[in-house]
Scaffold this motif. Structure first.
Motif: not given
Length: 437
Positions: A13-34
């Motif tokens: 999973e971590h060696r797979t290329a990411v798109t701009e949209a995937e980066v946006d979703a990943l950052v929003q998901g992992i950086c704020f754990k409410t």
């Protein structure tokens, strides 16, 4: 600077290329754990010095021998070495303030005992007042970091090799609005930040000479660029603002297994994801990119407050930890802190931290600024009222009270002590109370 978001960078999973949209979703998901604020942490950085004379430099050989000895002793808090040889202890997530204090205090006792066997000790300054930057670690990450930061001047090397801090980590907060909601805590962190800079400033000297700033360490962060050390706007939705910031921040390096790491100039992660050159970025690259951004408030699931200078004395770090924990995790204190710092917001001029006038005034003037002093006194007072509700021992409450009376109400900070006696060696704390009783 030595931490990592991910522990599985070699998985598919971590060696797979990411798109701009995937980066946006990943950052929003992992950086704020409410969720309900339940845990607390602290990262304490220290300069290592000669016990007999702190002004003498410690050779790399002695540092390496001491650190080899430290690797053989059990600690609950992970210990890492920073590029200039500074030591950092990062507490595990604690269920209470006192659990955090007791764990780190015990580990520090162990570390000090091991270092003392080789005539070395720990000292708390936001910036080394005596020695120029000298890199201890020779690793691809720091080779790339040095090359990247050198493009903006000498501040990067000072940040890497001669600075130290107390970093307090608090939970992101509830999803829902309120004094403990994540949007309010994000706003509070950025507007309380200058108050913490001013109240705990402890880096007025470089090369034994005053710099004109009480927190020279904070000045250095403003010098290495808004993309690397700046923050997005504190108003609005934190997740989307941080995701945009991550995408638009410059890439420090492109890691390679079989050649020196490439250090591109002016390549943002957004442009990298769109172009796929010099190779497509992966999830592991994104995780690594997040560790190369140094805003004053860094979301890593929790909120990492990075603006506090390292403090003098063996137990000096406990005061900023206790004050910050109280202002974030006690609802009444959080409301009081919000009211205290709200009048300061206009001075930020809607510019991101730490490059706006409020942060700059805090680093330069400290609590000599009347508005910052008023806000600091109100915040310390609210914290003192909250600490017993958080289970703080009388010794911790007494330490915060003593700091309030010695520094905050006087419009002073530890940097003022250094300016009063710029050539004096630091004195170890004497007759300290044991905060574990």
């Amino acid at each position: 600077m030595s931490d990592s978001i991910s522990d599985c960078g070699d998985c598919t999973e971590h060696r797979t290329a990411v798109t701009e949209a995937e980066v946006d979703a990943l950052v929003q998901g992992i950086c704020f754990k409410t969720g309900p604020p339940r845990t607390l942490g602290v990262e304490v950085e220290w300069l290592v010095h000669e016990l007999r004379s702190p002004q003498l430099p410690v050779t790399p050989e002695r540092l390496e021998a001491a650190y080899a000895a430290l690797r053989t002793v059990p600690l609950k808090s992970p210990l890492t070495v920073e590029p200039g040889g500074q030591l950092e202890l990062s507490s595990p997530p604690a269920a209470s303030l006192m659990e955090c204090v007791e764990t780190v205090s015990a580990d520090l006792d162990t570390v000090r005992a091991v270092l003392a066997e080789d005539g070395l000790g720990l000292v708390g300054f936001g910036h080394d007042p005596w020695h120029p930057p000298r890199r201890f670690l020779r690793e691809p990450r720091y080779d790339a970091m040095e090359l990247c930061l050198d493009r903006t001047g000498a501040a990067g090397r000072h940040m890497m090799c001669t600075s130290a801090s107390v970093q307090v980590c608090v939970d992101a907060g509830y999803e829902e609005p309120g004094p403990l909601g994540h949007e309010q805590r994000w706003w509070l962190a950025h507007h309380l930040g200058p108050v913490l800079v001013a109240a705990f400033a402890n880096s007025p000297l470089v090369g034994r000479q005053p710099t004109g700033w009480l927190s020279t360490r904070q000045l250095l962060w403003t010098k290495i660029g808004a993309g690397r050390a700046g923050a997005p706007a504190a108003d609005g939705q934190p997740r989307s603002a941080w995701a945009r910031h991550v995408l638009d921040a410059p890439v420090m390096c492109v890691r390679r297994d079989d050649s020196p790491w490439e250090v591109p100039e002016g390549l943002t992660f957004r442009a990298w994801a769109r172009s796929g050159a010099p190779r497509p970025p992966t999830r592991a690259d994104l995780d690594y990119h997040l560790t190369t951004l140094f805003p004053p408030v860094r979301p890593r699931g929790h909120l990492e407050l990075r603006m506090i200078d390292a403090q003098p004395g063996d137990d000096g770090w406990i005061v900023p930890l206790a004050v910050t924990a109280a202002l974030f995790d006690d609802p009444e204190a959080a409301e009081a802190a919000h009211r205290a710092v709200k009048p300061l917001a206009e001075r930020a001029e809607n510019l991101p931290a730490p490059h706006n006038p409020l942060w700059i005034d805090a680093a330069r003037q400290g609590l000599a600024d009347p508005e910052l002093r008023e806000a600091a006194v109100a915040c310390f007072t609210a914290a003192l009222q909250a600490l017993p509700r958080l289970g703080a021992t009388p010794a911790v409450v007494d330490a915060v009270t003593a700091y309030l009376n010695r520094y905050t109400v006087q419009g002073r900070c530890p940097a003022d002590d250094l300016l009063d006696h710029p050539r004096s060696a630091p004195r170890r704390a004497r007759g300290r109370k044991d905060i574990r009783t």
